[in-house]
Design a protein around this motif. Structure first.
Motif, PDB file in Angstrom:
ATOM      1  N   LEU A   1      -5.559   3.244  -2.279  1.00  0.00           N
ATOM      2  CA  LEU A   1      -4.426   3.391  -1.359  1.00  0.00           C
ATOM      3  C   LEU A   1      -3.586   2.121  -1.334  1.00  0.00           C
ATOM      4  CD1 LEU A   1      -6.068   5.265   1.664  1.00  0.00           C
ATOM      5  CD2 LEU A   1      -4.533   6.215  -0.078  1.00  0.00           C
TER       6      LEU A   1
ATOM      7  N   SER B   1     -10.594  20.356  -2.903  1.00  0.00           N
ATOM      8  CA  SER B   1      -9.387  19.630  -2.512  1.00  0.00           C
ATOM      9  C   SER B   1      -8.186  20.560  -2.380  1.00  0.00           C
ATOM     10  CB  SER B   1      -9.075  18.520  -3.519  1.00  0.00           C
ATOM     11  OG  SER B   1      -8.648  19.078  -4.738  1.00  0.00           O
TER      12      SER B   1
ATOM     13  N   GLU C   1     -11.840   5.024  -1.667  1.00  0.00           N
ATOM     14  CA  GLU C   1     -10.414   5.267  -1.892  1.00  0.00           C
ATOM     15  C   GLU C   1      -9.508   4.151  -1.374  1.00  0.00           C
ATOM     16  OE1 GLU C   1      -8.687   8.737  -0.030  1.00  0.00           O
ATOM     17  OE2 GLU C   1      -8.775   7.822   1.940  1.00  0.00           O
TER      18      GLU C   1
ATOM     19  N   ASN D   1      -2.862   8.962   6.232  1.00  0.00           N
ATOM     20  CA  ASN D   1      -4.240   9.015   5.740  1.00  0.00           C
ATOM     21  C   ASN D   1      -5.199   8.933   6.919  1.00  0.00           C
ATOM     22  OD1 ASN D   1      -6.712   7.015   4.761  1.00  0.00           O
ATOM     23  ND2 ASN D   1      -6.242   8.630   3.303  1.00  0.00           N
TER      24      ASN D   1
ATOM     25  N   THR E   1      -5.464  13.068   3.161  1.00  0.00           N
ATOM     26  CA  THR E   1      -4.184  12.396   2.957  1.00  0.00           C
ATOM     27  C   THR E   1      -3.067  13.427   2.933  1.00  0.00           C
ATOM     28  OG1 THR E   1      -5.338  10.713   1.662  1.00  0.00           O
ATOM     29  CG2 THR E   1      -2.936  10.803   1.441  1.00  0.00           C
TER      30      THR E   1
ATOM     31  N   SER F   1      -6.143  11.871  -9.159  1.00  0.00           N
ATOM     32  CA  SER F   1      -5.384  12.608  -8.139  1.00  0.00           C
ATOM     33  C   SER F   1      -4.086  11.894  -7.775  1.00  0.00           C
ATOM     34  CB  SER F   1      -6.232  12.864  -6.888  1.00  0.00           C
ATOM     35  OG  SER F   1      -6.563  11.659  -6.236  1.00  0.00           O
ATOM     36  N   ILE F   2      -4.078  10.574  -7.847  1.00  0.00           N
ATOM     37  CA  ILE F   2      -2.827   9.850  -7.609  1.00  0.00           C
ATOM     38  C   ILE F   2      -1.812  10.207  -8.688  1.00  0.00           C
ATOM     39  CG2 ILE F   2      -1.747   7.560  -7.667  1.00  0.00           C
ATOM     40  CD1 ILE F   2      -4.222   6.520  -6.149  1.00  0.00           C
TER      41      ILE F   2
ATOM     42  N   LYS G   1      -1.348  14.426  -8.626  1.00  0.00           N
ATOM     43  CA  LYS G   1      -1.017  15.136  -7.389  1.00  0.00           C
ATOM     44  C   LYS G   1      -0.127  14.330  -6.448  1.00  0.00           C
ATOM     45  CE  LYS G   1      -5.342  17.717  -7.597  1.00  0.00           C
ATOM     46  NZ  LYS G   1      -6.615  17.994  -6.949  1.00  0.00           N
ATOM     47  N   LEU G   2      -0.590  13.133  -6.060  1.00  0.00           N
ATOM     48  CA  LEU G   2       0.136  12.372  -5.040  1.00  0.00           C
ATOM     49  C   LEU G   2       1.498  11.875  -5.517  1.00  0.00           C
ATOM     50  CD1 LEU G   2      -2.765  10.440  -3.323  1.00  0.00           C
ATOM     51  CD2 LEU G   2      -1.263  12.099  -2.257  1.00  0.00           C
TER      52      LEU G   2
ATOM     53  N   VAL H   1      -8.931  10.038  -2.522  1.00  0.00           N
ATOM     54  CA  VAL H   1      -8.020  10.021  -3.658  1.00  0.00           C
ATOM     55  C   VAL H   1      -8.713   9.281  -4.796  1.00  0.00           C
ATOM     56  CG1 VAL H   1      -5.944  10.130  -2.219  1.00  0.00           C
ATOM     57  CG2 VAL H   1      -6.786   7.916  -2.984  1.00  0.00           C
ATOM     58  N   SER H   2      -8.322   9.629  -6.008  1.00  0.00           N
ATOM     59  CA  SER H   2      -8.851   8.984  -7.205  1.00  0.00           C
ATOM     60  C   SER H   2      -7.662   8.589  -8.071  1.00  0.00           C
ATOM     61  CB  SER H   2      -9.754   9.952  -7.974  1.00  0.00           C
ATOM     62  OG  SER H   2      -8.987  11.062  -8.429  1.00  0.00           O
TER      63      SER H   2
ATOM     64  N   HIS I   1      -4.071  16.403   0.600  1.00  0.00           N
ATOM     65  CA  HIS I   1      -5.190  16.133  -0.315  1.00  0.00           C
ATOM     66  C   HIS I   1      -6.456  15.978   0.515  1.00  0.00           C
ATOM     67  CE1 HIS I   1      -7.231  14.757  -3.925  1.00  0.00           C
ATOM     68  NE2 HIS I   1      -7.793  13.838  -3.172  1.00  0.00           N
TER      69      HIS I   1
END
Length: 194
Positions: free
Chosen positions: A103, A41, A99, A87, A160, A181-182, A185-186, A177-178, A173
């Motif tokens: 989202l 990633s 995902e 996305n 994304t 990761s949200i 990271k996001l 997404v998980s 990304h």
């Protein structure tokens, strides 16, 4: 007189046996190192810090929200003065299905506008996918030939991007997404983009 091979012949025979074994062991070590060497990633993107590539994504045929057609979008529409998320997804992509509910939650939680790009997909399958897993997107464009994905530097589905208010890509990304990761990271990328 015995029929034993000469000593030089024996040594040559051992060399022919050991060489492939040593080459194989070297390859195993190289692959093991490569597998331990990184997070897929974290693939680099030449677009970070630059404006979104000039692209136009036509609307997904027949997609409605509140009985009104959901629009497509252009890259120029991404400079809204606020962060946005783009996305890339497809109905045939199993990780995209994983995902999609996340989202939907991300959009509700962050309030950030999400723009979806449906990649090389059948419109009927794409509409069915959004009906089944939810549609968090303010606009859904299509990329039937994959040209837009190439311009954006997309490696595979899903990917994304977080853009700042000027329409510049500030985070990418790769992969689905998980929850992790949200959180890690996001959300921090969205905060930085503000």
């Amino acid at each position: 007189m015995t029929n034993e091979p000469a000593p030089s012949t024996r040594k040559r025979g051992i060399g022919w046996v050991l060489t492939p074994v040593l080459v194989f062991a070297g390859l195993v070590a190289l692959f093991a190192f490569a597998l331990q060497g990184g997070d897929p990633s974290k693939l680099p993107s030449a677009l970070l810090g630059k404006p979104a590539p000039v692209t136009e994504f036509a609307p997904l045929e027949g997609l409605l929200a509140d009985e009104k057609p959901v629009p497509g979008f252009t890259s120029g529409e991404l400079a809204t003065g606020k962060p946005v998320i783009v996305n890339f997804w497809a109905s045939w992509c199993a990780p995209c299905a994983e995902e999609q509910p996340l989202l939907v939650q991300l959009q509700k939680r962050s309030g950030v506008a999400l723009y979806g790009v449906n990649y090389k997909d059948d419109p009927v399958a794409a509409r069915r996918f959004l009906g089944r897993y939810g549609n968090p997107f303010a606009a859904v464009g299509t990329d039937p030939k994959g040209r837009g994905a190439i311009e954006w530097g997309v490696y595979g589905m899903p990917e994304t991007f977080v853009l700042n208010g000027k329409g510049e890509i500030v985070f990418k990304h790769v992969g689905p997404v998980s929850v992790q990761s949200i959180e890690e990271k996001l959300m921090p990328a969205i905060v930085r983009a503000q």
